[in-house]
Scaffold this motif. Structure first.
Motif, PDB file in Angstrom:
ATOM      1  N   GLN A 153       5.177  29.174 -18.409  1.00  0.00           N
ATOM      2  CA  GLN A 153       5.101  30.603 -18.141  1.00  0.00           C
ATOM      3  C   GLN A 153       5.286  30.852 -16.644  1.00  0.00           C
ATOM      4  N   ARG A 154       5.930  31.954 -16.315  1.00  0.00           N
ATOM      5  CA  ARG A 154       6.015  32.371 -14.917  1.00  0.00           C
ATOM      6  C   ARG A 154       4.751  33.147 -14.546  1.00  0.00           C
ATOM      7  N   TYR A 155       4.576  33.356 -13.247  1.00  0.00           N
ATOM      8  CA  TYR A 155       3.384  34.069 -12.805  1.00  0.00           C
ATOM      9  C   TYR A 155       3.296  35.456 -13.420  1.00  0.00           C
ATOM     10  N   ALA A 156       4.414  36.167 -13.474  1.00  0.00           N
ATOM     11  CA  ALA A 156       4.395  37.517 -14.034  1.00  0.00           C
ATOM     12  C   ALA A 156       3.878  37.529 -15.463  1.00  0.00           C
ATOM     13  N   ASP A 157       4.119  36.460 -16.198  1.00  0.00           N
ATOM     14  CA  ASP A 157       3.712  36.397 -17.603  1.00  0.00           C
ATOM     15  C   ASP A 157       2.206  36.198 -17.769  1.00  0.00           C
ATOM     16  N   ILE A 158       1.615  35.419 -16.878  1.00  0.00           N
ATOM     17  CA  ILE A 158       0.184  35.117 -17.022  1.00  0.00           C
ATOM     18  C   ILE A 158      -0.650  35.803 -15.942  1.00  0.00           C
ATOM     19  N   GLY A 172      -0.096  19.688  -9.779  1.00  0.00           N
ATOM     20  CA  GLY A 172       1.235  19.481 -10.331  1.00  0.00           C
ATOM     21  C   GLY A 172       2.151  20.657 -10.047  1.00  0.00           C
ATOM     22  N   CYS A 173       2.200  21.082  -8.787  1.00  0.00           N
ATOM     23  CA  CYS A 173       2.964  22.294  -8.448  1.00  0.00           C
ATOM     24  C   CYS A 173       4.453  22.136  -8.670  1.00  0.00           C
ATOM     25  N   GLY A 174       4.968  20.902  -8.539  1.00  0.00           N
ATOM     26  CA  GLY A 174       6.397  20.684  -8.721  1.00  0.00           C
ATOM     27  C   GLY A 174       7.221  21.554  -7.801  1.00  0.00           C
ATOM     28  N   ASN A 175       8.321  22.101  -8.348  1.00  0.00           N
ATOM     29  CA  ASN A 175       9.187  22.993  -7.564  1.00  0.00           C
ATOM     30  C   ASN A 175       9.099  24.426  -8.081  1.00  0.00           C
ATOM     31  N   ALA A 176       7.951  24.764  -8.692  1.00  0.00           N
ATOM     32  CA  ALA A 176       7.768  26.101  -9.264  1.00  0.00           C
ATOM     33  C   ALA A 176       7.567  27.143  -8.159  1.00  0.00           C
ATOM     34  N   VAL A 177       7.807  28.392  -8.512  1.00  0.00           N
ATOM     35  CA  VAL A 177       7.637  29.494  -7.560  1.00  0.00           C
ATOM     36  C   VAL A 177       6.341  30.260  -7.815  1.00  0.00           C
ATOM     37  N   MET A 178       5.498  29.758  -8.714  1.00  0.00           N
ATOM     38  CA  MET A 178       4.299  30.509  -9.076  1.00  0.00           C
ATOM     39  C   MET A 178       3.391  30.758  -7.868  1.00  0.00           C
ATOM     40  N   SER A 179       3.130  29.731  -7.057  1.00  0.00           N
ATOM     41  CA  SER A 179       2.260  29.914  -5.895  1.00  0.00           C
ATOM     42  C   SER A 179       2.842  30.940  -4.933  1.00  0.00           C
ATOM     43  N   GLU A 180       4.134  30.869  -4.742  1.00  0.00           N
ATOM     44  CA  GLU A 180       4.818  31.841  -3.877  1.00  0.00           C
ATOM     45  C   GLU A 180       4.632  33.256  -4.400  1.00  0.00           C
ATOM     46  N   LYS A 223       9.924  42.214 -13.053  1.00  0.00           N
ATOM     47  CA  LYS A 223       8.745  41.673 -12.398  1.00  0.00           C
ATOM     48  C   LYS A 223       7.863  42.777 -11.827  1.00  0.00           C
ATOM     49  N   ASP A 224       8.505  43.806 -11.221  1.00  0.00           N
ATOM     50  CA  ASP A 224       7.731  44.891 -10.619  1.00  0.00           C
ATOM     51  C   ASP A 224       6.925  45.637 -11.674  1.00  0.00           C
ATOM     52  N   THR A 225       7.529  45.846 -12.856  1.00  0.00           N
ATOM     53  CA  THR A 225       6.815  46.530 -13.932  1.00  0.00           C
ATOM     54  C   THR A 225       5.596  45.733 -14.351  1.00  0.00           C
ATOM     55  N   LEU A 226       5.766  44.393 -14.432  1.00  0.00           N
ATOM     56  CA  LEU A 226       4.636  43.548 -14.812  1.00  0.00           C
ATOM     57  C   LEU A 226       3.547  43.611 -13.751  1.00  0.00           C
ATOM     58  N   PHE A 227       3.931  43.548 -12.486  1.00  0.00           N
ATOM     59  CA  PHE A 227       2.956  43.565 -11.413  1.00  0.00           C
ATOM     60  C   PHE A 227       2.223  44.904 -11.354  1.00  0.00           C
ATOM     61  N   MET A 228       2.875  45.993 -11.786  1.00  0.00           N
ATOM     62  CA  MET A 228       2.238  47.303 -11.768  1.00  0.00           C
ATOM     63  C   MET A 228       1.192  47.433 -12.871  1.00  0.00           C
ATOM     64  N   GLY A 229       1.177  46.472 -13.806  1.00  0.00           N
ATOM     65  CA  GLY A 229       0.141  46.467 -14.820  1.00  0.00           C
ATOM     66  C   GLY A 229       0.551  47.074 -16.145  1.00  0.00           C
TER      67      GLY A 229
END
Length: 287
Positions: free
Chosen positions: A34-39, A57-65, A207-213
């Motif tokens: 899952q991407r950050y927006a999803d969870i 296990g961050c790997g090369n994911a962008v979730m932390s970013e 992504k913006d819609t997800l972040f807006m809740g």
């Protein structure tokens, strides 16, 4: 039937050389499961933005970013692969608009999750695991590796801290590892039925819609099944919201009456560390 990936291949996913070779070959970035927006609703529910978090296990994911962009102030990324860590360091160094944020908020360290003695006890408010335990369960000496990793996670969590595990493993195969007295965890279980990445990647939601809740507060979107999936007849209605915990037995297993409406789902285990008295000094929920 529930899904587990613990014994489906012979790769040694606990070996740094495997991941080094894989990251050299694949390059780019990739978010498991899952991407950050999803969870994000789960992350924001359990981790205030001021939490000190460990991403195993961050790997090369962008979730932390993505989390830093969303306001999180301190995230420590670790991975067994030096290649992955060097890729992440180089990437952050060459993103001017994120450089000042990431240099203060993100730290990248090569480390094996089975030995995190670099950190003292009670170092973190939260530990996030998106597929790392699963990868160890696919490797050699899986039970031993899992025990060592989870013991370290428990040690690093402050009382009231949370280990959030996103996995394909259902309670029958994960609870024997998670529900051990030595960890002293109170566990809440969630299931994500929808393949939310599909909707984001194909433009149905951005992504913006997800972040807006909007996604977080729209039960209809939360109940959508992945494309091509048909819910079996007679399985009853869907839960009102994917943010509702799944009922479990005293042993932490799914009750016999529970029906998985889509077998290709992810389980989210929220494991809160209790203190020695059984009480919990919980970190406050984020708004």
């Amino acid at each position: 039937m529930f899904r587990d990936v613990s014994s489906r291949n012979t790769y040694n996913y606990g070996d740094a050389s495997y991941w080094d070779a894989r990251y050299v070959q694949e390059g780019g970035s990739f978010d498991w499961y899952q991407r950050y927006a999803d969870i994000r609703p789960f992350i924001r529910k359990y981790f205030p933005t001021t939490s000190r978090l460990l991403m195993v296990g961050c790997g090369n994911a962008v979730m932390s970013e993505d989390m830093v962009v969303d306001g999180y102030e301190e995230i420590v990324n670790i991975d067994i692969s030096l290649v992955a860590i060097e890729m992440m360091r180089k990437k952050y160094e060459h993103i001017p608009q994120l450089k000042c944020i990431l240099s203060e908020a993100l730290i990248d360290i090569q480390m094996d999750v089975r030995d995190m003695s670099f950190f003292p006890d009670d170092s973190f408010d939260g530990v996030i695991d998106k597929g790392t335990l699963d990868s160890l369960m696919c490797g050699t000496d899986a039970p031993i590796s899992a025990s060592r990793m989870l013991g370290e996670v428990s040690r690093l969590l402050k009382p009231g801290g949370i280990y959030m595990l996103i996995t394909y493993g259902d309670p029958k195969v994960r609870m024997p590892h998670l529900n051990r007295p030595g960890y002293n965890w109170k566990i809440v279980l969630y299931v994500i039925y929808v393949d939310t990445c599909y909707f984001g990647c194909h433009g149905f939601l951005d992504k913006d819609t997800l972040f807006m809740g909007e996604y977080e507060h729209n039960p209809l979107l939360a109940m959508l099944a992945r494309p091509g999936f048909e819910r079996p007849a007679g399985t009853g209605s869907l839960r009102a919201s994917y943010l509702e915990p799944v009922p479990t037995t005293e042993e932490g297993l799914l009750p016999a009456s529970f029906v998985m409406e889509d077998p290709d789902s992810h389980f989210i285990y929220v494991c809160r560390k209790m203190d020695d008295t059984g009480d919990v000094n919980s970190i406050p929920a984020s708004s």
